[in-house]
Scaffold this active site. Sequence first.
Site, mmCIF file in Angstrom:
data_model
loop_
_atom_site.group_PDB
_atom_site.id
_atom_site.type_symbol
_atom_site.label_atom_id
_atom_site.label_comp_id
_atom_site.label_asym_id
_atom_site.label_seq_id
_atom_site.Cartn_x
_atom_site.Cartn_y
_atom_site.Cartn_z
ATOM 1 N N GLU B 265 31.355 33.026 36.389
ATOM 2 C CA GLU B 265 30.777 33.968 37.357
ATOM 3 C C GLU B 265 31.843 34.127 38.420
ATOM 4 O O GLU B 265 32.271 33.151 39.020
ATOM 5 C CB GLU B 265 29.471 33.378 37.893
ATOM 6 C CG GLU B 265 28.666 34.358 38.709
ATOM 7 C CD GLU B 265 28.819 34.107 40.181
ATOM 8 O OE1 GLU B 265 29.684 34.794 40.804
ATOM 9 O OE2 GLU B 265 28.121 33.246 40.719
ATOM 10 N N CYS B 302 28.491 34.985 46.586
ATOM 11 C CA CYS B 302 28.713 35.923 45.486
ATOM 12 C C CYS B 302 27.838 37.158 45.613
ATOM 13 O O CYS B 302 28.161 38.205 45.076
ATOM 14 C CB CYS B 302 28.479 35.239 44.143
ATOM 15 S SG CYS B 302 27.323 33.873 44.196
#
Lengths: 525, 525
Positions: B265, B302
């Site tokens: 990720e 994120c």
Amino acid sequence: MTLTGQLLIGGAGVAATVGTMKALNPATGELVEPEFALGGAAEVDRAVRLADAAFDSYSHTTLAERAAFLDLIADRLEAVKEELAARTALETGLPAVQLQGEAERTAGVFRKFATVVRQGRFLQTAIDTALPDRQPTPRMDHRLQKVALGPVVIFGASNFPISYSVAGNDTASALAAGCPVVLKAHNAHPGASEIQGRVIQQAVAEAGLHEGVFSLVRGAGNEIGEALVDHPLVRAVTFTGSEGGGMALYRRAQQRPDPIPVFTEMTSVNPTFVLPGALAARGAEIGVGLVQRAMYNVGQACLKPAVLLAVDGPGLRELREAATAEVEKVAARTMLTPGIRDAYTRNAQRIANSGGDLIGAGEVPAAACDGQSLLFEVTGEQLLAEPALREEVFGPAILLVRVDGTDQLLEAARAFRGQLSATIHAEAADRAAAEQLLPLLERRTGRIVFNAFSIPQEVSYASTHGGPFPATSDSRFTSVGMGAIERFLRPVTYQNFPDELLPQPLREANPLQLWRLVDGELTRQ
Amino acid sequence: MTLTGQLLIGGAGVAATVGTMKALNPATGELVEPEFALGGAAEVDRAVRLADAAFDSYSHTTLAERAAFLDLIADRLEAVKEELAARTALETGLPAVQLQGEAERTAGVFRKFATVVRQGRFLQTAIDTALPDRQPTPRMDHRLQKVALGPVVIFGASNFPISYSVAGNDTASALAAGCPVVLKAHNAHPGASEIQGRVIQQAVAEAGLHEGVFSLVRGAGNEIGEALVDHPLVRAVTFTGSEGGGMALYRRAQQRPDPIPVFTEMTSVNPTFVLPGALAARGAEIGVGLVQRAMYNVGQACLKPAVLLAVDGPGLRELREAATAEVEKVAARTMLTPGIRDAYTRNAQRIANSGGDLIGAGEVPAAACDGQSLLFEVTGEQLLAEPALREEVFGPAILLVRVDGTDQLLEAARAFRGQLSATIHAEAADRAAAEQLLPLLERRTGRIVFNAFSIPQEVSYASTHGGPFPATSDSRFTSVGMGAIERFLRPVTYQNFPDELLPQPLREANPLQLWRLVDGELTRQ
């Protein structure tokens, strides 16, 4: 259907841009009419761009529309099954009656995926309702469904020229997922490919879908495959074939600026373990079953039980004698291509060079492309010492392994690389050994068969045609069975959405009456 | 808990073999006691071999045993939450009160996965019953369940030092799947890592599990990460961090003789699209919400909404003024590490160099590791012309984009690479534009949020924390939420098995009362 030899790019038939080829009849060694067009990077680009242009509308067809399209393909495949089987037989040397059965089963696969689409469980819808009073922070409404990945490239396989080729499992599952397909036809059966491709092309038109939902390209050498794998709009690739070919495509795709999923199904010897009780009870029956199963499709099958391991003791002589007698009855039969036949000869020689004793052989080939059935034997010690003995020989060869006790059987089980399947033959008295063997096999294979030699591969909900490397490049997926659709889907969550903007499967009233996971509980409400 | 600084390899504490390190307090620039051991390839090998040795027993624990183990970790995490938060605050500059909440939520994640394990739906059991009379061939009984992949390597992330670190989502989902974990601790918070690691280590012992179920290693430079990714017994890797770091690990793993799944990720700007009706109705509110959400965790998140696009027109001035005023209120705050702070300065300068107008700034930093909040503005034309403006700046920077009409907004939506999330602000009058935008976002992101700036990331059944490349390396999976377990599972089919040799979830009597797919229908019978 008159074969045109054209590439099928969207709704169009496209002429050759980089030369032509003809099919080879492997039984006679003669070339067969007509000429088939070969394309290159330009045709790939055109097909993939069309697929990308089709994506938004096709991936948003209703479940009913998409299911009807899959059923239509099934109907049209069945309508051409005799013609398809006859042309395929000419190009592959396989029996037309077997191929007609393959066409029927393949039509059935499209019908099964139509059912999967109608059921809608593949969307894996989940709803977490809003919790405005939750402490310390409220929860918003979250709704998840799976959506299609994007355009998928499928490489047709050589050995099952219908069910693993143009209209095969990969195409059915990708179309079911909502992904347009660009099919790279295998050059070993161009006419069979055209018939299947035109069936799908016509179904696309008849269903009123965007022409880019399906294209079929064909090329010479590796160039066309590389152009497909490299194309920036391609979102996934599937391949069934050799480890060398599969890994070349896999590694190439992983070197893209944006790596994409590549599912390759490559190599497996599907080891069969015969425990002492089963050997004593039915050694001869197992020997016959092994040979009959292994010789299906002239041994050119990913699920061929290529290696049988039996603990030396009562019944082994009977197994060996029965298997030898059965192999000796097998006629020499046409293999798929001269290249496959040559590789078979080479790889069978590798078994002999690695110490394999030839203990049985079928009819000696008369024609150039015929394969001779061969039965080799080694000891467990040899199998453990020599990795080459644990590798696939694509074609009608079998290896018997005479194992010295259960411990060596377990040691041999640990020595195999990843497999598509493994088989145990056991009786009640073998329970303790079976329980030792099972976790070893579970870790190394995608399917474990008990007391059977199974044909055909089932295409159903509980099917797995996959397994740890090098059986496939990603053991988390299957390429056959209803689960094959999962390769082409990804989750999307819609958070805090007004009902009218939600995709239909996620709307509050559950208008499609889907099974949904609501606050962690399955419900159809 | 007295910190020992040791590596945790199985049940043992292991001293340094390749030097030691100390934690840095980023707020003061001072090193903090104690010394932490660094290991190398030898420690990796020892940890992975232990994980492999633990695999058979751990992956075959009953659902009840495994769920109890996860609950135990949750209890023990909660028991140390104050101590964990205090040490983590020292090492990261993040507020202890926030970190205590993170510890509580993370304990909650382990409890949620305990529920997932007890429910057993993750096994995705399917049964196709025998059809002995089927024509033309009978069907044997087939039963499928998902099984654990094998030892998993997890790289702890820097920015959420609990929930994405040692005892984070990845560890919880891998342990839930039945996979032993080797955790590579992030060197930015070694003490926080040790506390979490010892919690898990102690829970392993207390639950009577094989010590190899969990290990924690730490090293200098890239060597230890490479040794982990290369180790032949490792079966999957997860990573949360930069695109450069993630792709280096990903590509390395794909070059193994046997490639393994790597879920990384990496990067996302989480674009926010403000449609004209919403802008006119609540421009100022959106401006404030944007800044407050973006500055959470000093912008080191994120899911930070890094880029906001609004169609120029009524409400834009209010949005800009409110956002500017809100940014000016933001104090300079300690960033996670000097390296992250330096990269932030560099990347923010990149926005300025690419034409970004600085229209608002927070408090000017006094301390060396402080980050200043920055608000830039560009036109839609600039955003389209300059790819650098569409890339992440990790830290407290935001980019406003003044877009010239809905068509340019849609064009901008098409220009973004893959994203973890996107947000739409719309009112009823914006419906047509929203319907045009939605399919574009669906194709480019794993989550779409409507009319909200959401904190925290939900960890539930309908969560997706994933998305097309480069948000992640495989959009088919999520790293947060109950679906995260699917990364670590693969299907195995048991064909023609006697009931007593089947795994418990597949036995005829359904002793665990699982939901199972029997002949294509979901049932608990």
